[in-house]
Write a protein that holds these residues in place. Structure first.
Motif, short mmCIF file in Angstrom:
data_model
loop_
_atom_site.label_atom_id
_atom_site.label_comp_id
_atom_site.label_asym_id
_atom_site.label_seq_id
_atom_site.Cartn_x
_atom_site.Cartn_y
_atom_site.Cartn_z
N GLU A 395 88.39 19.87 54.68
CA GLU A 395 88.72 18.71 55.51
C GLU A 395 89.35 17.59 54.66
O GLU A 395 90.28 16.92 55.09
N GLN A 396 88.83 17.40 53.45
CA GLN A 396 89.40 16.38 52.56
C GLN A 396 90.85 16.71 52.20
O GLN A 396 91.70 15.83 52.13
N VAL A 397 91.13 17.99 51.98
CA VAL A 397 92.49 18.40 51.65
C VAL A 397 93.43 18.09 52.82
O VAL A 397 94.55 17.59 52.63
N ARG A 398 93.00 18.38 54.02
CA ARG A 398 93.83 18.07 55.19
C ARG A 398 94.10 16.58 55.30
O ARG A 398 95.24 16.17 55.55
N ARG A 399 93.08 15.77 55.10
CA ARG A 399 93.26 14.32 55.22
C ARG A 399 94.15 13.76 54.12
O ARG A 399 94.99 12.89 54.36
N VAL A 400 93.96 14.26 52.90
CA VAL A 400 94.80 13.79 51.79
C VAL A 400 96.25 14.18 52.02
O VAL A 400 97.17 13.39 51.77
N TRP A 401 96.48 15.39 52.49
CA TRP A 401 97.85 15.84 52.73
C TRP A 401 98.51 14.97 53.78
O TRP A 401 99.65 14.53 53.60
N ARG A 402 97.83 14.71 54.87
CA ARG A 402 98.41 13.85 55.91
C ARG A 402 98.70 12.45 55.38
O ARG A 402 99.75 11.86 55.69
N TYR A 403 97.79 11.92 54.56
CA TYR A 403 97.98 10.57 54.03
C TYR A 403 99.28 10.48 53.22
O TYR A 403 100.07 9.55 53.40
N TRP A 404 99.52 11.48 52.35
CA TRP A 404 100.69 11.38 51.50
C TRP A 404 101.97 11.79 52.23
O TRP A 404 103.07 11.37 51.84
N GLN A 410 108.67 4.25 54.36
CA GLN A 410 108.02 2.98 54.65
C GLN A 410 107.39 2.97 56.04
O GLN A 410 106.48 2.20 56.31
N GLN A 411 107.88 3.82 56.91
CA GLN A 411 107.42 3.82 58.29
C GLN A 411 106.55 5.05 58.55
O GLN A 411 106.96 6.18 58.35
N ARG A 412 105.32 4.81 58.95
CA ARG A 412 104.40 5.91 59.21
C ARG A 412 104.82 6.64 60.50
O ARG A 412 105.06 6.02 61.52
N HIS A 413 104.88 7.96 60.41
CA HIS A 413 105.32 8.74 61.56
C HIS A 413 104.52 10.03 61.70
O HIS A 413 105.00 11.00 62.29
N MET A 414 103.31 10.08 61.14
CA MET A 414 102.51 11.29 61.20
C MET A 414 101.13 10.97 61.77
O MET A 414 100.13 10.97 61.05
N PRO A 415 101.02 10.69 63.08
CA PRO A 415 99.70 10.52 63.67
C PRO A 415 98.93 11.84 63.62
O PRO A 415 99.50 12.91 63.40
N TRP A 416 97.63 11.75 63.81
CA TRP A 416 96.78 12.92 63.62
C TRP A 416 97.15 14.06 64.57
O TRP A 416 97.15 15.23 64.19
N LYS A 417 97.49 13.75 65.84
CA LYS A 417 97.85 14.80 66.80
C LYS A 417 99.08 15.57 66.34
O LYS A 417 99.14 16.80 66.44
N ARG A 418 100.05 14.84 65.80
CA ARG A 418 101.25 15.52 65.32
C ARG A 418 100.93 16.35 64.08
O ARG A 418 101.48 17.45 63.91
N PHE A 419 100.05 15.85 63.25
CA PHE A 419 99.67 16.60 62.05
C PHE A 419 98.96 17.90 62.43
O PHE A 419 99.17 18.94 61.79
N VAL A 420 98.12 17.87 63.45
CA VAL A 420 97.43 19.09 63.90
C VAL A 420 98.44 20.12 64.39
O VAL A 420 98.30 21.32 64.12
N LEU A 421 99.47 19.67 65.10
CA LEU A 421 100.53 20.60 65.53
C LEU A 421 101.27 21.18 64.33
O LEU A 421 101.63 22.36 64.32
N LEU A 422 101.48 20.33 63.31
CA LEU A 422 102.17 20.81 62.11
C LEU A 422 101.35 21.89 61.41
O LEU A 422 101.89 22.87 60.88
N LEU A 423 100.01 21.73 61.41
CA LEU A 423 99.15 22.70 60.74
C LEU A 423 99.18 24.07 61.41
O LEU A 423 98.80 25.06 60.80
N ARG A 424 99.61 24.15 62.67
CA ARG A 424 99.73 25.45 63.32
C ARG A 424 100.83 26.28 62.68
O ARG A 424 100.77 27.51 62.68
N HIS A 425 101.85 25.61 62.16
CA HIS A 425 102.96 26.31 61.52
C HIS A 425 102.77 26.40 60.01
O HIS A 425 103.29 27.32 59.36
N TYR A 426 102.06 25.44 59.43
CA TYR A 426 101.81 25.43 57.99
C TYR A 426 100.29 25.48 57.80
O TYR A 426 99.65 24.47 57.52
#
Length: 443
Positions: A395-404, A410-426
């Motif tokens: 879980e820490q690895v997932r959170r760290v990856w999303r953070y970076w 400069q503009q954040r564009h990776m909300p958690w829902k989008r990150f979960v969708l990304l993890l389905r492919h990666y």
């Protein structure tokens, strides 16, 4: 290269050395270096990792392989004629434990690694016959998991024990070379082998471009160092414990050692305190010192609970795991192991550094790097009873990856829902038991 290494020929020679060592347990072998020929060096080169950082000469495996056979023949000639010059070891410092301290590691040159590997291949058959079974560090066919399993079985069979946690202060830096040479001469009198080991011990270190001569310790990072360390601690601790300590104990006692880390398990408190009292004197005879704070007595029993800081601790740390008593699903006392907090933090910090410096690379590249690190973590820490710590790390690895990933612009564009969708492919590899335990778990 016109020929190929022949491992079967090498193993036959090693079997002959082992037979001689077994037939003459009190005799020093005087003729070993004649076994080291071109085939032997080729096998040593095959066993040498090729992706490590280069030493002081900057030579890589790719450069060395351009004319491998000629280079190995030249190395063989220099080693046997006495013309081999042992270059200094490149020293760097890495974080230790919680990250507040560092420890030095050495990076020998590629040729040094190959030649040291060749010498180790000649010495291992001798000392494998001499070393005790409860020494697990850097020995063929033995692993840290086997040491952990031996501790678990011993403490469970005793129903609890008095544990002496042993910590030798700066062992690889403080090892006395004169004593080491005396120990070597008991079993090895081959002039070529002893001359090479002497050159490696006196090679010195190169740190920040400055050469330093050292008069104690072994070349950390060298292939030969673990074998020399095992030899030293076999005489200082292992054989002494087996021949002098155990017969004098009232109850059961056992020593488990992995390199310079060791735990001593006793059935009776009085036995543990007697040994703990004489241990500093024993190590002083070999020029070693115990860490006064990290060497301690642990009351490791299921019925004890620590209520006061002045009471003896009820858990101990060994090989990256905290060992403690808990309850099984059937409400029976059982020894459990979990990842030490300092090792957990260090692993997360390593993931954070990777994500930080690779966040602009393609996602497939980042996934490959993170997957490799996760599998390496599972391969060591994936032991029974440690599932919760593995899940936390995942879980820490997932959170760290999303953070970076969010820090790529400069503009954040990776909300958690989008990150979960990304993890389905990666998909990151989920927590798994280490391979050895997966084999055991099969019906």
């Amino acid at each position: 290269m016109t020929g190929r290494p022949r491992p079967s020929t090498i193993s036959t020679k090693q079997e002959r050395i082992a037979q001689l060592a077994q037939q003459m347990p009190e005799t020093a072998l005087t003729s070993l270096s004649h076994h080291i020929d071109l085939d032997w060096l080729q096998e040593a080169y095959r066993l040498t990792p090729k992706d490590k950082a280069p030493g002081v000469d900057g030579q890589t495996a790719r450069d060395y392989e351009k004319d491998l056979q000629r280079n190995l023949l030249d190395l063989l000639d220099r080693a046997k004629s006495g013309r081999y010059f042992a270059p200094p070891v490149l020293r760097v410092h890495i974080l230790k434990g919680s990250g507040t301290e560092t420890r030095p590691i050495g990076m020998p040159t590629l040729e040094d690694k190959v030649l040291q590997r060749a010498v180790v291949m000649a010495l291992e058959p001798i000392y494998e016959h001499d070393f005790v079974d409860d020494s697990y560090g850097f020995r063929p066919g033995r692993s840290a998991h086997q040491a952990l399993e031996a501790i678990w079985k011993t403490t469970m069979s005793m129903g609890g024990a008095w544990i002496v946690e042993l910590d030798i202060r700066k062992f690889f830096d403080e090892l006395d070379r004169a004593t080491l040479r005396e120990l070597l001469h008991k079993r090895v009198r081959d002039g070529v082998i002893l001359r090479l080991i002497g050159k490696w011990l006196n090679a010195g270190v190169m740190e920040d471009g400055v050469f330093q001569r050292t008069d104690r310790g072994t070349p950390q990072g060298g292939v030969i160092s673990p074998l020399l360390a095992n030899l030293y601690l076999h005489e200082a601790l292992d054989s002494w414990f087996e021949t002098d300590v155990r017969p004098r104990m009232r109850g059961r006692a056992r020593l488990i050692r992995y390199a310079d880390d060791a735990v001593l398990m006793f059935e009776h408190e009085a036995d543990a305190r007697r040994v703990l009292e004489v241990l500093p004197k024993r190590f002083e005879r070999f020029g070693l010192r115990l860490h006064p704070e990290k060497t301690r007595l642990v009351a490791f029993h299921p019925s004890r609970q620590q209520r006061d800081d002045d009471e003896p601790p009820t858990h101990f740390d060994f090989l990256g795991f905290r060992h403690f008593w808990s309850r099984s699903r059937r409400n029976q006392p059982v020894v459990k192991r979990k990842t030490m907090s300092s090792r957990f933090s260090r692993a997360v910090r390593s993931i954070r550094d990777y994500c930080r410096w690779h966040r602009h690379e393609p996602l497939a590249t980042q996934l490959a790097g993170l997957s490799q690190r996760l599998r390496g973590h599972y391969q060591y820490y994936g032991i029974p009873g440690n599932a919760r710590a593995l899940a936390r790390f995942f879980e820490q690895v997932r959170r760290v990856w999303r953070y970076w990933l969010n820090r790529r612009s400069q503009q954040r564009h990776m909300p958690w829902k989008r990150f979960v969708l990304l993890l389905r492919h990666y998909c990151l590899p989920p927590p798994l038991l280490a391979p050895a335990y997966r084999r055991v778990a099969k019906p």
